[in-house]
Design a protein around this motif. Sequence first.
Motif, short mmCIF file in Angstrom:
data_model
loop_
_atom_site.label_atom_id
_atom_site.label_comp_id
_atom_site.label_asym_id
_atom_site.label_seq_id
_atom_site.Cartn_x
_atom_site.Cartn_y
_atom_site.Cartn_z
N ALA A 24 44.15 -6.73 57.22
CA ALA A 24 43.90 -8.09 56.72
C ALA A 24 43.54 -9.02 57.87
N SER A 25 44.26 -8.91 58.98
CA SER A 25 43.97 -9.75 60.13
C SER A 25 42.59 -9.45 60.70
N PHE A 26 42.21 -8.19 60.71
CA PHE A 26 40.88 -7.80 61.20
C PHE A 26 39.79 -8.45 60.36
N TRP A 27 39.91 -8.39 59.04
CA TRP A 27 38.87 -8.95 58.17
C TRP A 27 38.79 -10.46 58.30
N ILE A 53 42.93 1.44 62.72
CA ILE A 53 42.56 2.84 62.52
C ILE A 53 43.77 3.74 62.76
N HIS A 54 44.52 3.45 63.80
CA HIS A 54 45.66 4.31 64.14
C HIS A 54 46.86 4.05 63.24
N PHE A 55 47.11 2.79 62.91
CA PHE A 55 48.26 2.44 62.10
C PHE A 55 47.79 2.04 60.70
N ARG A 56 47.28 3.00 59.96
CA ARG A 56 46.71 2.72 58.64
C ARG A 56 47.77 2.25 57.64
N GLN A 57 49.04 2.57 57.90
CA GLN A 57 50.09 2.19 56.96
C GLN A 57 50.41 0.69 57.04
N TYR A 58 49.90 0.02 58.05
CA TYR A 58 50.19 -1.40 58.23
C TYR A 58 49.02 -2.24 57.71
N ARG A 59 49.11 -2.69 56.49
CA ARG A 59 48.00 -3.41 55.85
C ARG A 59 47.72 -4.75 56.53
N ILE A 60 48.74 -5.32 57.17
CA ILE A 60 48.56 -6.63 57.79
C ILE A 60 47.55 -6.57 58.93
N PHE A 69 49.57 -16.56 62.37
CA PHE A 69 50.99 -16.48 62.04
C PHE A 69 51.32 -15.12 61.45
N MET A 70 50.38 -14.53 60.70
CA MET A 70 50.63 -13.24 60.08
C MET A 70 50.74 -12.12 61.11
N ASP A 71 50.08 -12.30 62.27
CA ASP A 71 50.16 -11.29 63.31
C ASP A 71 51.55 -11.24 63.95
N PHE A 72 52.28 -12.34 63.86
CA PHE A 72 53.61 -12.41 64.46
C PHE A 72 54.74 -12.06 63.49
N LEU A 73 54.43 -11.95 62.21
CA LEU A 73 55.48 -11.70 61.22
C LEU A 73 56.31 -10.44 61.49
N ARG A 88 58.99 -1.83 57.30
CA ARG A 88 57.72 -1.81 56.56
C ARG A 88 57.10 -3.20 56.52
N ASN A 89 57.37 -4.01 57.53
CA ASN A 89 56.91 -5.40 57.50
C ASN A 89 55.42 -5.52 57.63
N PHE A 90 54.75 -4.49 58.16
CA PHE A 90 53.31 -4.55 58.22
C PHE A 90 52.74 -4.26 56.86
#
Length: 277
Positions: free
Chosen positions: A166-169, A156-163, A217-221, A275-277
């Motif tokens: 994706a991790s939430f879903w 919610i706070h970091f809407r610019q980070y799509r990752i 793994f995507m959470d650590f990218l 912009r890695n997120f």
Amino acid sequence: MFKIFSYWMLPIIAACCWLGTLLGMLGWWLASGSPHLQGMETGQTIAYISDIGATHLQPLFIAGSAVTVIVFDVCFISERYLRHKGRLAHNTSLTQKVLSVLSSVFAIIGAIGLILLTCLKDTKFGTAHDTCLVIFIVGYIISAIFACAEYQRLGIHFRQYRILRASFWIKLFFILTEIALAIAFAVLGRHNNTRNTAAVLEWTISLIYIIYVGHYFMDFLPAVHSKDHLFPTVEEMMENGNGPSYSGGPTFSESASYASENPMRANGQTVEPSRNF
């Protein structure tokens, strides 16, 4: 060695270890002609994972499970550390930190359940084995619930980070799917004429668990590129008017984008955010 290692490898190692353990056990059973094992009921033709684990393959079952959950639990600890250090997006409230800690605690409880059930053969310690199985499944489901709640708030706070979304879903999918399958497994496992279906569900639950473990793994990218480009702290976001606001509880500014207005820190200087997120 440390230059080659990266945190995103941890969940991949854990997922591969669990997959290798399951494939090794299933491969042996199939290669042996799908025998009727001691723990299988009359008329049951598909073995439970624990039925195979109660044979001479128990050392593989114990070792593979222990390595899997220990490495996976290190993932939770590592993520908390990286968020604290600014290698991942900082938690913006105490609630998020508490959710992260609770997620780690229940992951450890689930890990203990799995290790114990592998040591307790279902052919000798049926009740204790089943109890540990419940602890394992429930522990990781609750852990996922807390992790999902944390990522929902971060997203919610970091809407610019799509990752983050994706991790939430993915976490939400795991929670809903595993709860449904676990209930069906428990119900079908009570009747002899549905044991085969229950066994298929058990293997399915274990395979979905592999996906859940591996997806971390995507959470650590983002940490791969943030060693010298740290995310801003909550205090820095507050100074720029982009921090969380509190009115009867934690709420978040959905219109602000701190990444575009509050640059990250790099060696005492400011740089444009990654912009890695």
